[in-house]
Design a protein around this motif. Structure first.
Motif, PDB file in Angstrom:
ATOM      1  N   MET A 107       0.831  -1.204   0.000  1.00  0.00           N
ATOM      2  CA  MET A 107       0.000   0.000   0.000  1.00  0.00           C
ATOM      3  C   MET A 107       0.869   1.258   0.000  1.00  0.00           C
ATOM      4  SD  MET A 107      -2.949  -1.543  -0.029  1.00  0.00           S
ATOM      5  CE  MET A 107      -2.069  -2.813  -0.954  1.00  0.00           C
ATOM      6  N   ARG A 108       1.913   1.259   0.786  1.00  0.00           N
ATOM      7  CA  ARG A 108       2.803   2.427   0.856  1.00  0.00           C
ATOM      8  C   ARG A 108       3.580   2.588  -0.446  1.00  0.00           C
ATOM      9  NH1 ARG A 108       3.422   4.754   5.709  1.00  0.00           N
ATOM     10  NH2 ARG A 108       5.518   5.522   5.205  1.00  0.00           N
ATOM     11  N   SER A 114       2.447   1.804  -3.355  1.00  0.00           N
ATOM     12  CA  SER A 114       1.465   2.376  -4.277  1.00  0.00           C
ATOM     13  C   SER A 114       1.308   3.871  -4.077  1.00  0.00           C
ATOM     14  CB  SER A 114       0.114   1.675  -4.074  1.00  0.00           C
ATOM     15  OG  SER A 114      -0.890   2.282  -4.844  1.00  0.00           O
ATOM     16  N   LYS A 115       1.162   4.271  -2.819  1.00  0.00           N
ATOM     17  CA  LYS A 115       0.931   5.686  -2.516  1.00  0.00           C
ATOM     18  C   LYS A 115       2.127   6.543  -2.913  1.00  0.00           C
ATOM     19  CE  LYS A 115      -3.179   5.428  -0.668  1.00  0.00           C
ATOM     20  NZ  LYS A 115      -3.393   5.648   0.753  1.00  0.00           N
ATOM     21  N   THR A 116       3.333   6.106  -2.561  1.00  0.00           N
ATOM     22  CA  THR A 116       4.505   6.926  -2.848  1.00  0.00           C
ATOM     23  C   THR A 116       4.798   7.001  -4.344  1.00  0.00           C
ATOM     24  OG1 THR A 116       5.937   5.026  -2.402  1.00  0.00           O
ATOM     25  CG2 THR A 116       5.565   6.571  -0.589  1.00  0.00           C
ATOM     26  N   ALA A 167      -4.795   1.991  -4.187  1.00  0.00           N
ATOM     27  CA  ALA A 167      -4.109   0.902  -3.494  1.00  0.00           C
ATOM     28  C   ALA A 167      -5.167  -0.009  -2.879  1.00  0.00           C
ATOM     29  CB  ALA A 167      -3.193   1.448  -2.403  1.00  0.00           C
ATOM     30  N   ASP A 200      -2.836   1.946   5.089  1.00  0.00           N
ATOM     31  CA  ASP A 200      -2.667   2.830   3.943  1.00  0.00           C
ATOM     32  C   ASP A 200      -3.436   2.374   2.711  1.00  0.00           C
ATOM     33  OD1 ASP A 200      -0.819   4.874   4.971  1.00  0.00           O
ATOM     34  OD2 ASP A 200       0.511   3.176   5.277  1.00  0.00           O
ATOM     35  N   ASP A 250      -6.464   2.126   0.177  1.00  0.00           N
ATOM     36  CA  ASP A 250      -7.632   2.925  -0.203  1.00  0.00           C
ATOM     37  C   ASP A 250      -8.896   2.077  -0.118  1.00  0.00           C
ATOM     38  OD1 ASP A 250      -6.182   5.315  -0.927  1.00  0.00           O
ATOM     39  OD2 ASP A 250      -5.535   4.260  -2.741  1.00  0.00           O
TER      40      ASP A 250
END
Length: 268
Positions: free
Chosen positions: A215-216, A218-220, A226, A250, A252
Motif C-alpha cells: 500500500m505504501r 502504491s501511494k509513494t 491501493a 494505507d 484505499d
C-alpha cells in the motif's frame, strides 16, 4: 478506458500491478512450506554443531504463526517473510546463527545450505495455489485490455517460476522482482519501473497487494488506487486477532477476495 469496479467505488485504469505472494498465490501454501523446510534444516544443522535454536523463537524469526505441532498456518502481513527480500531473510537467519556462536562465515554457509534444500523442496513439490477468484479476474482483465504486471519482493527468476507453475505467467506483460530495483517495498521504485515498461503513468494504474508495504509503495509512486486483499474478514497479525484496518492502514480499498472486484469494459 476500462473501469475497475470495487465495493467502495469505481476507478478508470489502464493497468493493474499485483504483488505475488498472498495476492496471486496463496502465501502459506508456498512460503509456509518453504519456511518449514528451511527452519527444520536450520535447526538440524545447528544441532549437528552442538547448538540449539529455541523452538519458541521460531515464529518471531520470520513472522510466522504455528499450530501446536509446529506447522505454519498463517503469517504476519507486516513481518519479514511477507515484506522482506530474500536477502533480508538470509541476513536474519545468519544473524541468529552468529548469536548462537557460529562465526559469520559459518553462519552464511549454513544458511546457504538450508536455502538450497528449501528451494529444491519447492521445485519438487511446487505447492502453488491461486487465491479464490483470481483466474476469473485475470481473464476479465485480459479481455478488457488492461495491462498487467507483477511487482514482488521475491527475486525475478523465482517469481517467473512460481507464475509458470501456476499457469498464469502469460497474463503479465512485465514481472519486476526486487533484484531489478534499487529499493524494494515500501519504496516506489518497482511500481515506477513497471509503469515505465508498460508505457502507462502511475496515476492510471491500480496496485493490489496483501501487506501495508504494498500500500505504501502504491501511494509513494502516485498510483491511482491501493487495494488491500485480506483473504479473510478477520485476517490476523502475529497475535491472531489484529484488525485488517490496522494491518493495512494505507489501503484505499479493502476486499476479502477477487469476488469483490470486476471490470467494466470500454467505460465512457
Amino acid at each position: 478506458m476500462p473501469e475497475l469496479i470495487t465495493p467502495q467505488g469505481n476507478q478508470s485504469i489502464s493497468a493493474i500491478l499485483f504483488d505475488k505472494d498472498g495476492t496471486l498465490l496463496q502465501f502459506v501454501s508456498l512460503w509456509g512450506s518453504w519456511s518449514e523446510c528451511f527452519l527444520g534444516q536450520f535447526t538440524r544443522q545447528l544441532q549437528q554443531r552442538g547448538l540449539e535454536f529455541p523452538a519458541q523463537h521460531r515464529p518471531s524469526l520470520l513472522g510466522t504463526i504455528h499450530d501446536a505441532e509446529g506447522r505454519i498456518t498463517d503469517y504476519d502481513r507486516n513481518g519479514p517473510l511477507a515484506m522482506g527480500t530474500m536477502s533480508d531473510l538470509y541476513a536474519i537467519l545468519c544473524w541468529q546463527g552468529y548469536l548462537l556462536g557460529l562465526s559469520w562465515a559459518e553462519s552464511m554457509e549454513l544458511v546457504d545450505h538450508c536455502r538450497r534444500e528449501a528451494d529444491a523442496m519447492l521445485e519438487r513439490s511446487r505447492p502453488v495455489l491461486p487465491l479464490p477468484g483470481l483466474l476469473r479476474f485475470l481473464d476479465d482483465c485480459a479481455a478488457s485490455g488492461i495491462l498487467l504486471a507483477v511487482v514482488t519482493a521475491d527475486e525475478t527468476a523465482a517469481a517467473e517460476n512460481h507464475l509458470r507453475w501456476l499457469g498464469i505467467r502469460d497474463y503479465f506483460s512485465v514481472v519486476i522482482g526486487t533484484d531489478q530495483a534499487e529499493r524494494g517495498k515500501p519504496f516506489p521504485d518497482m511500481v515506477l519501473l513497471a509503469c515505465t515498461r508498460l508505457g502507462v503513468q502511475p496515476a492510471a494504474a491500480a496496485v493490489i497487494g496483501d501487506t501495508n508495504g504494498d500500500m505504501r509503495m502504491s501511494k509513494t509512486a502516485g498510483a491511482a488506487v491501493a487495494i488491500g486483499i485480506t483473504g479473510e474478514a478477520d485476517a490476523a497479525g502475529v497475535d491472531g486477532d489484529a484488525d485488517v484496518g490496522v494491518i493495512l492502514p494505507d489501503a484505499d480499498i479493502l476486499v476479502q477476495s477477487y469476488a469483490e472486484l470486476s471490470i467494466r469494459r470500454n467505460a465512457r
